[in-house]
Design an enzyme around this catalytic site. Structure first.
Site, short mmCIF file in Angstrom:
data_model
loop_
_atom_site.label_atom_id
_atom_site.label_comp_id
_atom_site.label_asym_id
_atom_site.label_seq_id
_atom_site.Cartn_x
_atom_site.Cartn_y
_atom_site.Cartn_z
N LYS A 9 0.82 -1.22 0.00
CA LYS A 9 0.00 0.00 0.00
C LYS A 9 0.86 1.28 0.00
CE LYS A 9 -4.00 -2.22 2.22
NZ LYS A 9 -5.00 -2.13 3.34
N TYR A 49 -12.22 -1.79 -3.91
CA TYR A 49 -12.71 -2.03 -2.54
C TYR A 49 -14.23 -1.91 -2.45
CZ TYR A 49 -8.29 -2.44 0.10
OH TYR A 49 -7.11 -2.88 0.66
N ARG A 102 2.52 -6.37 9.23
CA ARG A 102 1.80 -5.25 9.85
C ARG A 102 2.37 -4.92 11.24
NH1 ARG A 102 -4.08 -7.09 7.49
NH2 ARG A 102 -4.16 -5.68 5.70
N ASN A 112 -2.07 0.30 6.72
CA ASN A 112 -1.51 -0.94 7.26
C ASN A 112 -0.67 -1.73 6.25
OD1 ASN A 112 -3.62 -1.80 5.71
ND2 ASN A 112 -4.72 -2.86 7.33
N HIS A 115 -2.29 -5.36 1.50
CA HIS A 115 -3.59 -6.01 1.30
C HIS A 115 -3.33 -7.44 0.86
CE1 HIS A 115 -7.44 -7.17 -0.44
NE2 HIS A 115 -6.74 -7.62 -1.46
N GLU A 126 -9.52 -10.53 -7.88
CA GLU A 126 -8.60 -9.41 -7.69
C GLU A 126 -7.41 -9.51 -8.66
OE1 GLU A 126 -9.84 -8.85 -3.01
OE2 GLU A 126 -7.79 -9.46 -3.48
#
Ligand code: GTP
Ligand code: MG
Length: 138
Positions: A9, A49, A102, A112, A115, A126
């Protein structure tokens, strides 16, 4: 052998952590069989999302996911979906087990660092959202 979808991320790309995170996957026996760096628009993040559209944090989540570059990746290995979730750790870094991505790198429950797909069916969807078949080299 199973495949799962992963994102490094924006909070992690911003802090130059992509190599350290990839090392966690590889040390745990997952193979990176596709990978690309992209910067999503907020609309694209919202589409990805969409299952969270009703959650109170949806708008914040989409803003964040569009706030900088991400690394979209396909990880391959034995039981890859569950294995990756173990390597990632709990959504909230305060609850994440020691040694997980994390626990070591995430900044907050929202920012965080990674994903990971939560089921094989989600992984297939995805992966198809981000990659063409020819881009995945096992
Ligand atoms: P993903 O692998 O990113 O799907 O995380 P997850 O499966 O561990 O958590 P979940 O699917 O429940 O939530 C998706 C993402 O929304 C999380 O990874 C966070 O980035 C974000 N998120 C979840 N809960 C909160 C929250 O309470 N506040 C904020 N700001 N973001 C949240
Ligand atoms: Mg999730």
């Amino acid at each position: 052998i199973q495949r799962t979808f992963s994102i490094i991320k924006p909070d992690a790309t911003r802090r130059n952590l992509t190599g350290k995170i990839n090392a966690k996957f590889e040390e745990a026996g997952l193979r990176i069989v596709a990978q690309k760096r992209i910067h999503l628009t907020k609309a694209q993040a919202g589409q990805f999302y969409i299952v969270h559209a009703a959650r109170p944090f949806y708008d914040e989540l989409c803003e964040f996911m569009a706030s900088g570059p991400i690394i979209a990746q396909v990880l391959e290995g034995e039981n890859a979906v569950v294995r990756n979730r173990e390597i990632m750790g709990a959504t909230n870094p305060k609850d994440a087990a020691a040694g997980t991505i994390r626990a070591e790198f995430a900044e907050s429950v929202g920012e965080n660092s990674v994903h990971g797909s939560d089921a094989p069916e989600a992984a297939a969807e995805e992966i198809a959202f981000f990659f063409a078949g020819l881009e995945i080299v096992g």
